[in-house]
Design an enzyme around this catalytic site. Structure first.
Site, PDB file in Angstrom:
ATOM      1  N   GLN A 272       0.423  -5.809   1.615  1.00  0.00           N
ATOM      2  CA  GLN A 272      -0.794  -6.309   0.988  1.00  0.00           C
ATOM      3  C   GLN A 272      -0.506  -7.065  -0.310  1.00  0.00           C
ATOM      4  O   GLN A 272      -1.295  -7.936  -0.721  1.00  0.00           O
ATOM      5  CB  GLN A 272      -1.800  -5.182   0.741  1.00  0.00           C
ATOM      6  CG  GLN A 272      -1.401  -4.154  -0.284  1.00  0.00           C
ATOM      7  CD  GLN A 272      -2.419  -3.012  -0.382  1.00  0.00           C
ATOM      8  OE1 GLN A 272      -3.132  -2.701   0.576  1.00  0.00           O
ATOM      9  NE2 GLN A 272      -2.498  -2.380  -1.537  1.00  0.00           N
TER      10      GLN A 272
ATOM     11  N   ASP B 190       6.137  -4.851  14.442  1.00  0.00           N
ATOM     12  CA  ASP B 190       5.271  -4.204  13.458  1.00  0.00           C
ATOM     13  C   ASP B 190       4.269  -3.260  14.118  1.00  0.00           C
ATOM     14  O   ASP B 190       3.503  -3.659  14.987  1.00  0.00           O
ATOM     15  CB  ASP B 190       4.517  -5.269  12.656  1.00  0.00           C
ATOM     16  CG  ASP B 190       4.080  -4.780  11.292  1.00  0.00           C
ATOM     17  OD1 ASP B 190       3.621  -3.632  11.197  1.00  0.00           O
ATOM     18  OD2 ASP B 190       4.202  -5.542  10.325  1.00  0.00           O
TER      19      ASP B 190
ATOM     20  N   MET C  11       0.818  -1.203   0.000  1.00  0.00           N
ATOM     21  CA  MET C  11       0.000   0.000   0.000  1.00  0.00           C
ATOM     22  C   MET C  11       0.858   1.263   0.000  1.00  0.00           C
ATOM     23  O   MET C  11       1.860   1.349   0.703  1.00  0.00           O
ATOM     24  CB  MET C  11      -0.883  -0.009   1.251  1.00  0.00           C
ATOM     25  CG  MET C  11      -1.735   1.220   1.444  1.00  0.00           C
ATOM     26  SD  MET C  11      -2.623   1.164   3.023  1.00  0.00           S
ATOM     27  CE  MET C  11      -1.275   1.441   4.181  1.00  0.00           C
TER      28      MET C  11
ATOM     29  N   HIS D 171       7.440  -2.721  10.323  1.00  0.00           N
ATOM     30  CA  HIS D 171       6.882  -3.196   9.066  1.00  0.00           C
ATOM     31  C   HIS D 171       7.793  -2.908   7.868  1.00  0.00           C
ATOM     32  O   HIS D 171       8.150  -1.743   7.605  1.00  0.00           O
ATOM     33  CB  HIS D 171       5.517  -2.541   8.845  1.00  0.00           C
ATOM     34  CG  HIS D 171       4.702  -3.169   7.767  1.00  0.00           C
ATOM     35  ND1 HIS D 171       4.262  -4.471   7.817  1.00  0.00           N
ATOM     36  CD2 HIS D 171       4.235  -2.668   6.603  1.00  0.00           C
ATOM     37  CE1 HIS D 171       3.556  -4.741   6.741  1.00  0.00           C
ATOM     38  NE2 HIS D 171       3.533  -3.673   5.972  1.00  0.00           N
TER      39      HIS D 171
END
Length: 301
Positions: A110, A227, A35, A283
């Protein structure tokens, strides 16, 4: 007689040379960004592509572009129906002549769950190894922050999710709503989710999905232990919140996806083809050496 033997030797030499050339060619690699990113950002997917090419000689790397420009690619990561994205990528892969003998796939955030959908829905050309780097395979229940320079766009997405992730219009147009998994209302999630509930076999079981996923040589799941982007981070290893609340978690091994083997995860694990990796970082924050040691050297070379 001697002339015939020389001719035969020459033919065998040419055939052997051709066979050696084909057999030694590295398996192509397909990568899908997360994303807020794009196929060719020099600070992210562009550098990953170069890193793979540097470490695997003569490898063909295709970084997926969803749309006809970098700007369109970035926006589509927020606002293009995921099922339409999957269909688009299936066509791209099917018409790429360099992929027809098979390819390895690496999905980031994603992009990891989207490539799993490709493995389940589009078995030709064959995906050999699937590496999910921080992919949210049980979805998310939170939207804490956004990568890069997309904070304004992310704030708009937050408002839409708060308005109603399972609203028909939002489900059909907002990517993050399509893998929004509300543990406080599992029934609505299963009934309204247009993407994640389908690929996770939450409503009806599509045997083809399970059969296709089990064709993988390896399914590699990377979890980021610190994360702060994915809530809950256990989703990266197919874990999630226990139904009815958003505090207590279950692991993949306690999930119906595993215990009932809806996706073939149990089968992959039993045959040594399901792998759990971790990075003690936030992340998608990993070093080049970590990526080389844990991904390239172990699964792509």
């Amino acid at each position: 007689m001697a002339a015939n033997m020389k001719l035969l030797a020459a033919v065998l030499l040419v055939c052997f040379a051709d066979f050696t050339s084909v057999s030694s060619s590295p398996v192509p690699v397909v990568i899908w960004h997360g994303m807020g990113d794009s196929c060719c950002n020099p600070l992210s997917m562009g550098s990953i592509k170069k890193l793979i090419e540097k470490n695997i000689h003569d490898v063909y790397v295709r970084s997926l572009e969803i749309g006809s420009s970098i700007e369109e690619d970035t926006l589509n990561g927020f606002f293009m129906n995921v099922n339409d994205q999957i269909n688009m990528v299936c066509q791209k892969l099917a018409t790429d002549k360099k992929l027809q003998s098979g390819y390895n796939a690496i999905g980031f955030s994603q992009g990891g769950q989207f490539l799993r959908a490709i493995a389940q829905r589009c078995p030709s050309p064959p995906m050999l190894n699937l590496i999910s780097v921080g992919g949210q395979h049980q979805g998310v229940f939170g939207f804490p922050h956004c990568p890069g320079d997309n904070e304004t766009l992310c704030e708009y997405v937050r408002k839409l999710l708060n308005f109603g992730a399972y609203n028909d219009e939002i489900q059909s147009r907002l990517v993050q709503a399509e893998y929004w998994h509300d543990p406080l209302n599992e029934n609505e999630y299963k009934a309204k989710s247009v993407f994640l509930a389908d690929i996770n076999q939450e409503t009806t079981v599509n045997q083809t999905y399970k059969t296709n996923l089990q064709k993988l040589k390896n399914l590699v799941l990377v979890k980021f232990l610190q994360d702060t982007m994915v809530e809950p981070r256990e989703s990266e290893w197919f874990g999630y919140y226990k139904p009815g609340q958003d505090k207590d978690l279950y692991t993949m091994f306690e999930s119906p996806l595993y215990t009932e083997d809806k996706l073939g995860l149990k089968t992959l694990n039993a045959t040594g083809r399901l792998h759990f990796l971790s990075s003690d970082s936030d992340h998608l924050q990993f070093t080049e050496q970590w990526f080389i040691d844990n991904i390239l050297n172990k699964f792509l070379k």
